[in-house]
Design a protein around this motif. Structure first.
Motif, PDB file in Angstrom:
ATOM      1  N   ALA A 154     -10.326  -4.907   2.762  1.00  0.00           N
ATOM      2  CA  ALA A 154      -9.727  -4.268   4.079  1.00  0.00           C
ATOM      3  C   ALA A 154      -8.588  -4.445   3.913  1.00  0.00           C
ATOM      4  CB  ALA A 154     -11.273  -4.694   5.198  1.00  0.00           C
ATOM      5  N   GLN A 155      -7.733  -5.415   3.978  1.00  0.00           N
ATOM      6  CA  GLN A 155      -7.298  -6.013   4.750  1.00  0.00           C
ATOM      7  C   GLN A 155      -5.717  -6.009   3.227  1.00  0.00           C
ATOM      8  OE1 GLN A 155      -6.445  -8.998   7.251  1.00  0.00           O
ATOM      9  NE2 GLN A 155      -8.935 -10.067   6.759  1.00  0.00           N
ATOM     10  N   THR A 156      -6.423  -6.065   2.944  1.00  0.00           N
ATOM     11  CA  THR A 156      -5.232  -5.779   1.274  1.00  0.00           C
ATOM     12  C   THR A 156      -4.809  -5.136  -0.085  1.00  0.00           C
ATOM     13  OG1 THR A 156      -6.887  -7.206  -0.615  1.00  0.00           O
ATOM     14  CG2 THR A 156      -4.904  -8.769   1.271  1.00  0.00           C
ATOM     15  N   GLU A 157      -6.092  -4.376   0.254  1.00  0.00           N
ATOM     16  CA  GLU A 157      -6.116  -3.096  -0.556  1.00  0.00           C
ATOM     17  C   GLU A 157      -5.324  -1.889  -0.239  1.00  0.00           C
ATOM     18  OE1 GLU A 157      -6.931  -0.482  -3.912  1.00  0.00           O
ATOM     19  OE2 GLU A 157      -8.525  -1.878  -3.780  1.00  0.00           O
ATOM     20  N   HIS A 158      -4.608  -1.533  -1.500  1.00  0.00           N
ATOM     21  CA  HIS A 158      -4.100   0.013  -1.055  1.00  0.00           C
ATOM     22  C   HIS A 158      -4.642   1.306  -1.281  1.00  0.00           C
ATOM     23  CE1 HIS A 158      -0.698  -2.860  -1.307  1.00  0.00           C
ATOM     24  NE2 HIS A 158      -0.795  -3.668  -2.234  1.00  0.00           N
TER      25      HIS A 158
ATOM     26  N   ASP B  35      -6.594   3.992  -0.029  1.00  0.00           N
ATOM     27  CA  ASP B  35      -7.005   4.225   0.664  1.00  0.00           C
ATOM     28  C   ASP B  35      -8.922   3.939   0.515  1.00  0.00           C
ATOM     29  OD1 ASP B  35      -5.291   4.409   2.460  1.00  0.00           O
ATOM     30  OD2 ASP B  35      -5.158   5.911   3.118  1.00  0.00           O
TER      31      ASP B  35
ATOM     32  N   ARG C  48     -10.464   0.977   0.618  1.00  0.00           N
ATOM     33  CA  ARG C  48     -10.523   0.202   2.299  1.00  0.00           C
ATOM     34  C   ARG C  48     -11.296   0.950   2.961  1.00  0.00           C
ATOM     35  NH1 ARG C  48      -5.184   1.139   3.009  1.00  0.00           N
ATOM     36  NH2 ARG C  48      -5.373   2.061   4.320  1.00  0.00           N
ATOM     37  N   TYR C  49     -11.618   1.780   3.244  1.00  0.00           N
ATOM     38  CA  TYR C  49     -12.718   2.608   3.713  1.00  0.00           C
ATOM     39  C   TYR C  49     -13.507   2.224   3.750  1.00  0.00           C
ATOM     40  CZ  TYR C  49     -16.564   5.711   4.175  1.00  0.00           C
ATOM     41  OH  TYR C  49     -17.410   6.078   5.165  1.00  0.00           O
TER      42      TYR C  49
ATOM     43  N   ILE D   5      -7.744  -3.607  12.754  1.00  0.00           N
ATOM     44  CA  ILE D   5      -7.543  -2.608  11.541  1.00  0.00           C
ATOM     45  C   ILE D   5      -7.573  -1.291  12.513  1.00  0.00           C
ATOM     46  CG2 ILE D   5      -8.956  -1.306   9.919  1.00  0.00           C
ATOM     47  CD1 ILE D   5     -10.175  -4.365   8.829  1.00  0.00           C
TER      48      ILE D   5
ATOM     49  N   ASP E 285      -3.799  -0.485  10.940  1.00  0.00           N
ATOM     50  CA  ASP E 285      -4.145   0.107  10.020  1.00  0.00           C
ATOM     51  C   ASP E 285      -2.824   0.532   8.917  1.00  0.00           C
ATOM     52  OD1 ASP E 285      -6.024   0.023   6.979  1.00  0.00           O
ATOM     53  OD2 ASP E 285      -5.297   1.936   7.296  1.00  0.00           O
TER      54      ASP E 285
ATOM     55  N   ILE F 113      -8.679   5.332   8.648  1.00  0.00           N
ATOM     56  CA  ILE F 113      -9.170   3.915   8.281  1.00  0.00           C
ATOM     57  C   ILE F 113      -9.635   3.186  10.175  1.00  0.00           C
ATOM     58  CG2 ILE F 113      -9.100   1.581   7.639  1.00  0.00           C
ATOM     59  CD1 ILE F 113      -9.788   3.614   5.319  1.00  0.00           C
TER      60      ILE F 113
END
Length: 152
Positions: free
Chosen positions: A64-68, A70, A73-74, A89, A93, A98
């Motif tokens: 959730a904190q590092t994925e580019h 969306d 990350r969602y 977040i 974010d 998100i």
């Protein structure tokens, strides 16, 4: 003609690798292996299926904190339970969507009722329908099994 055959084989080979990785996700029960697949696979479908199956909150937190991407990350935010991280977040974010999802999830975890089905308009119904279909697709990718009607 030979060049076209090579290109076709290249595409076919790529599809085979993706299908193989999806089978690995479907058979895998260990979070560490799912996390590795998320981290290393070049295929979005494989990566999101791995996140969908993950249960480890620390790993989901990292995603959730590092994925580019969306959408990926969602999926991690959707599964988070850490109120502090959800609040962070919701504020920080880069994606409006998100942030909105994290805010609503944080508020729901605090017991605030944020949704009344009677207030749903036609657009909201379409969005809800799309979300249900998306989740059924993710369920299939991650497990290899079609969702029955009770799953909906």
């Amino acid at each position: 003609m030979r060049i076209w055959q090579c290109l076709f084989k290249g595409l076919d080979w790529d599809s085979r690798i993706e299908a193989h990785q999806l089978k690995i996700v479907q058979r895998t029960k260990k979070d560490i292996r799912l996390f590795q697949l998320w981290k290393k696979s070049p295929y979005i479908e494989v990566r999101i299926a791995a996140i969908y199956k993950l249960k480890n909150q620390e790993m989901l937190s990292r995603i959730a904190q590092t994925e580019h991407v969306d959408e990926l990350r969602y999926e991690a935010v959707r599964k988070l339970t850490d109120k502090t991280l959800l609040a962070k977040i919701a504020i920080e974010d880069e994606s409006d969507y998100i942030r909105h999802v994290a805010h609503r999830k944080y508020a729901c975890r605090k017991g605030v009722n944020l949704w009344d089905a009677s207030e749903m308009d036609a657009d909201a119904e379409k969005v809800l329908s799309a979300i249900i279909e998306r989740n059924a697709h993710l369920h299939f990718l991650a497990t290899g099994q079609r969702a029955d009607e009770e799953w909906w």
